[in-house]
Write an enzyme that holds these catalytic residues in place. Structure first.
Site, PDB file in Angstrom:
ATOM      1  N   GLU A   1      64.018 -16.468  20.118  1.00  0.00           N
ATOM      2  CA  GLU A   1      64.152 -15.951  21.816  1.00  0.00           C
ATOM      3  C   GLU A   1      65.457 -15.490  21.839  1.00  0.00           C
ATOM      4  O   GLU A   1      66.536 -16.325  21.727  1.00  0.00           O
ATOM      5  CB  GLU A   1      63.790 -17.056  22.596  1.00  0.00           C
ATOM      6  CG  GLU A   1      63.789 -16.520  24.091  1.00  0.00           C
ATOM      7  CD  GLU A   1      62.715 -17.671  24.617  1.00  0.00           C
ATOM      8  OE1 GLU A   1      62.011 -18.572  24.176  1.00  0.00           O
ATOM      9  OE2 GLU A   1      62.681 -17.327  26.160  1.00  0.00           O
TER      10      GLU A   1
ATOM     11  N   GLU B   1      60.954 -23.043  34.038  1.00  0.00           N
ATOM     12  CA  GLU B   1      59.988 -21.761  33.469  1.00  0.00           C
ATOM     13  C   GLU B   1      58.766 -22.076  32.643  1.00  0.00           C
ATOM     14  O   GLU B   1      58.680 -21.885  31.476  1.00  0.00           O
ATOM     15  CB  GLU B   1      61.075 -21.115  32.588  1.00  0.00           C
ATOM     16  CG  GLU B   1      62.141 -20.567  33.319  1.00  0.00           C
ATOM     17  CD  GLU B   1      63.066 -19.694  32.627  1.00  0.00           C
ATOM     18  OE1 GLU B   1      63.198 -19.667  31.152  1.00  0.00           O
ATOM     19  OE2 GLU B   1      63.872 -18.816  33.080  1.00  0.00           O
TER      20      GLU B   1
ATOM     21  N   ARG C   1      69.069 -30.069  29.975  1.00  0.00           N
ATOM     22  CA  ARG C   1      69.360 -28.932  30.719  1.00  0.00           C
ATOM     23  C   ARG C   1      69.151 -28.902  32.251  1.00  0.00           C
ATOM     24  O   ARG C   1      68.131 -29.493  32.569  1.00  0.00           O
ATOM     25  CB  ARG C   1      68.888 -27.639  29.920  1.00  0.00           C
ATOM     26  CG  ARG C   1      69.293 -27.608  28.634  1.00  0.00           C
ATOM     27  CD  ARG C   1      68.611 -26.486  27.709  1.00  0.00           C
ATOM     28  NE  ARG C   1      69.057 -25.286  28.170  1.00  0.00           N
ATOM     29  CZ  ARG C   1      68.591 -24.077  28.551  1.00  0.00           C
ATOM     30  NH1 ARG C   1      67.247 -24.115  28.833  1.00  0.00           N
ATOM     31  NH2 ARG C   1      69.050 -22.977  28.675  1.00  0.00           N
TER      32      ARG C   1
ATOM     33  N   ARG D   1      68.275 -18.656  44.980  1.00  0.00           N
ATOM     34  CA  ARG D   1      67.885 -19.248  43.382  1.00  0.00           C
ATOM     35  C   ARG D   1      69.225 -19.901  42.974  1.00  0.00           C
ATOM     36  O   ARG D   1      69.275 -20.969  42.553  1.00  0.00           O
ATOM     37  CB  ARG D   1      67.465 -18.208  42.524  1.00  0.00           C
ATOM     38  CG  ARG D   1      67.689 -18.756  41.070  1.00  0.00           C
ATOM     39  CD  ARG D   1      66.888 -17.906  40.004  1.00  0.00           C
ATOM     40  NE  ARG D   1      67.453 -17.927  38.675  1.00  0.00           N
ATOM     41  CZ  ARG D   1      67.159 -17.335  37.411  1.00  0.00           C
ATOM     42  NH1 ARG D   1      66.099 -16.515  37.937  1.00  0.00           N
ATOM     43  NH2 ARG D   1      67.606 -17.563  36.384  1.00  0.00           N
TER      44      ARG D   1
ATOM     45  N   ASP E   1      72.032 -17.218  35.316  1.00  0.00           N
ATOM     46  CA  ASP E   1      71.681 -16.930  34.052  1.00  0.00           C
ATOM     47  C   ASP E   1      72.421 -16.191  33.144  1.00  0.00           C
ATOM     48  O   ASP E   1      72.096 -15.060  32.994  1.00  0.00           O
ATOM     49  CB  ASP E   1      70.310 -16.748  33.982  1.00  0.00           C
ATOM     50  CG  ASP E   1      69.554 -16.756  32.702  1.00  0.00           C
ATOM     51  OD1 ASP E   1      70.084 -17.660  31.819  1.00  0.00           O
ATOM     52  OD2 ASP E   1      68.363 -16.378  32.510  1.00  0.00           O
TER      53      ASP E   1
ATOM     54  N   GLU F   1      72.275 -11.536  25.739  1.00  0.00           N
ATOM     55  CA  GLU F   1      70.889 -11.243  26.279  1.00  0.00           C
ATOM     56  C   GLU F   1      71.281 -10.495  27.559  1.00  0.00           C
ATOM     57  O   GLU F   1      70.437  -9.335  27.523  1.00  0.00           O
ATOM     58  CB  GLU F   1      70.514 -12.871  26.887  1.00  0.00           C
ATOM     59  CG  GLU F   1      69.261 -12.447  27.724  1.00  0.00           C
ATOM     60  CD  GLU F   1      68.419 -13.648  28.427  1.00  0.00           C
ATOM     61  OE1 GLU F   1      68.946 -14.666  27.888  1.00  0.00           O
ATOM     62  OE2 GLU F   1      67.429 -13.661  28.992  1.00  0.00           O
TER      63      GLU F   1
END
Ligand code: GCV
Length: 607
Positions: A109, A234, A267, A284, A313, A341
């Site tokens: 990922e 998530e 986490r 958020r 993020d 990412e």
């Protein structure tokens, strides 16, 4: 190809069973004919001291310290610098962790360096010699914990604690002589698959299941560093399903691993990922604080809360997460992301240490007890896809060892070990690496706005891609203004910070430019500190970012990289140039169409 260790061309034999064995072997090969004695002193732990003695060198260190001392001596000798007669060092953080997001189907990922290092087709699948090479790479920069599977634990990775445990133990045995302990990401709901009717952390059967599991796992891998957990995030299962909080969940697991000296790394990436974009009450960045701050002091002493550096993020620029400043009675780790990412997929250059230095300028090193970083490693020959992305792994190791490490020194050291260029070329290379983050920032989302990437894949521009989506990542640009007011007059996010931090950001007139649109909603006509309007600054940054990428590509092509690196570097520089042009034109057009304001310098902005 072994990145900055390319001068270590020999394979490490499989029969070396301790860090002292590896140290001795590597020293003999790297410095043939030089007499070196190793003196184990367990009081030194992971630290070491190296002294020139009449017969050669003496290295003193704890069990792993001997190996770190050996690599320090080898790297100094190979870098061509004069080796000091006497030097010593010890790591600042006891746990210096890499989190691999490898799946057992062989994918990674957010991986940009090929397939998984460890897995393929649902099985372990690796070349042991390559694993030893990887272990050498990690140990040579001081890293000591390797979580091998994705925090999103997909089948059959749950079975690492079950029938796949013997194979996991075999992998742990390969890393052990390099001072590297494995860690596993675990699935909080796993008891449900074993006849336990619930995963409620207060249920005695659940506690017993985890205790038994931990006992079995630790009998196979006695030095396992612990479990890493992504819960209620998530779509992952977690204690919320049972009306429990995250201290309840983490402490239950902590109790299970405690007898074996294990850690629970828990986490804090918890937020509403099903937000309605029409909802203006939810912001958020506030989420992590709301879920964890009230639990400060309630976590067991073998729990570490792992907090992403910023409240969103891994964006190009985010303020430090308020949790890292607020939880004074909890073990904390800051989570970085070496995998690029949101920062160019290891196609675009993005050297991270300047960003980390900024984070540490707001975060006293002693507020956290450990560092973690999402891995940028994969099965590609060069490990990191882009050969220059290895600088992020190496300098991360140095940072976790010594959080006050100097960015320029660390990058220069990496460049010297990796390429050994003549002084002028080395200076060019380190200069462009050190400026690469700011260049990338200039041509992507402006002034701390974040989230203008293509949704899901996260490469390339799409200014409104996330605007009407579920993820809580909105900029709300209209014809007059852009950004979200996160001060007390707005969402109140800034209220989560200590007073000195609030003061720094709350007034748009004094807020540092590069964070302006993270904290404020402002009209395009807003005057920046240098007198430019905000819209002009957006245009200028984008044109500059693209022009700087052009010269970055030219500099790269003029540097004497050896093959095969050269071909990869030049191909990726071309792709970066294309990406930078897309970003520049699309973001400028986006704001030009909305605002109707012309560029003061008459450059091309497409209609
Ligand atoms: C492992 C982001 C990424 C996900 C990642 C998640 C996390 O949302 O896009 O791929 O999942 O962060 O850090 O858990």
């Amino acid at each position: 190809m072994n990145a900055w260790l390319r001068q270590l061309t020999w394979r490490i034999p499989e029969d070396l069973s301790s860090p002292a064995d590896v140290a001795r072997y590597e020293l003999n090969r790297a410095l043939p004919g030089v007499s070196i004695s190793l003196n184990q002193d367990d009081n030194l732990g992971d630290g070491y001291s190296v002294q020139r003695v009449s017969s050669g060198w003496q290295i003193s260190g704890g069990k792993n310290g001997l190996l770190y001392g050996a690599y320090a001596l080898i790297l100094k000798a190979l870098s061509g610098e004069a080796v000091p007669d006497d030097f010593a060092s010890a790591p600042y953080y006891p746990l210096r962790m890499i989190n691999c997001w490898d799946n057992m189907d062989g994918t990674i990922e957010r991986g940009y360096s090929g397939r998984s290092l460890f897995f393929e087709n649902g099985c372990f699948d690796y070349d042991p010699a390559r694993m030893r090479e990887l272990a050498r790479l990690l140990a040579s920069c001081g890293l000591n914990v390797l979580c091998i599977n994705n925090v999103n634990v997909h089948e059959p990775a749950q079975r690492l604690l079950e029938d796949l445990l013997p194979e996991a133990a075999a992998l742990a045995a390969i890393f052990r002589p390099f001072g590297i302990r494995l860690m596993f990401s675990v699935d909080f709901s796993r008891p449900l698959k074993h006849g336990v009717p619930t995963a409620d952390p207060f249920d005695p059967a659940v506690r017993a299941w985890w205790r038994d599991t931990a006992a079995r796992v630790y009998s196979a891998i006695p030095d396992l560093a612990g479990f890493l957990v992504k819960a209620d995030s998530e779509g992952r299962p977690g204690p919320f399903s049972y009306g429990r909080n995250h201290a309840d969940g983490a402490n239950m697991l902590a109790e299970a691993v405690k007898p074996f000296g294990g850690w629970i790394v828990w986490r804090c990436f918890v937020y509403n990922c099903r937000q309605d974009w029409r909802d203006t009450k939810t912001d958020r960045p506030k989420a992590a604080w709301e879920h964890y701050a009230f639990l400060d002091g309630q976590f067991s002493d073998n729990v570490i809360l792992q907090v992403k550096y910023g409240p969103f993020d891994f964006q190009v620029r985010e303020p430090l997460s308020p949790l890292l400043l607020g939880m004074n009675h909890t073990n904390l780790a800051m989570e970085l992301q070496l995998a690029q990412e949101y920062t160019g997929h290891q196609i675009d250059l993005f050297t991270m240490i300047p960003m980390w230095r900024e984070l540490f300028s707001d975060l006293p090193a002693n507020r956290i007890m450990s560092l973690a970083a999402v891995s940028n490693l994969g099965r590609d020959d060069n490990y990191t896809g882009h050969p220059l992305a290895a600088v992020n792994l190496y300098t991360y190791g140095l940072l976790a060892w010594d959080p006050s490490v100097d960015a320029e020194k660390a990058v220069t050291e990496w460049a010297r070990l990796t390429y050994g260029f003549a002084a002028a070329d080395e200076k060019k290379l380190t200069g462009l690496l050190l400026s690469s983050r700011r260049i990338y920032e200039k041509y992507t989302a402006p002034l701390g706005l974040c989230w203008m990437v293509n949704p899901h894949d996260h490469y390339g521009p799409n200014p409104s891609g996330y605007e009407y989506d579920l993820w809580g990542t909105y900029h709300k640009a209209d014809r007059n203004a852009v950004g979200i007011d996160r001060t007390s007059a707005g969402t109140g996010y800034l209220d989560q910070y200590p007073p000195e931090f609030r003061q720094k950001y709350e007034d748009p007139e004094t807020c540092p430019d590069l964070y302006l649109l993270f904290f404020h909603r402002l009209p395009y006509s807003f005057r920046m500190k240098d007198g430019r309007t905000m819209i002009q600054r957006i245009y200028d940054d984008h044109f500059e970012g693209y022009a700087e990428t052009q010269s970055l590509a030219e500099t790269l092509s003029a540097l004497p990289f050896p093959e095969p690196d050269r071909a990869v570097i030049l191909r990726r520089a071309e792709m970066q140039l294309h990406d930078a042009k897309e970003w520049c034109d699309i973001v400028n057009t986006f704001f030009h169409r909305l605002s109707g304001v012309e560029d003061a310098h008459g450059r091309t902005i497409y209609p």
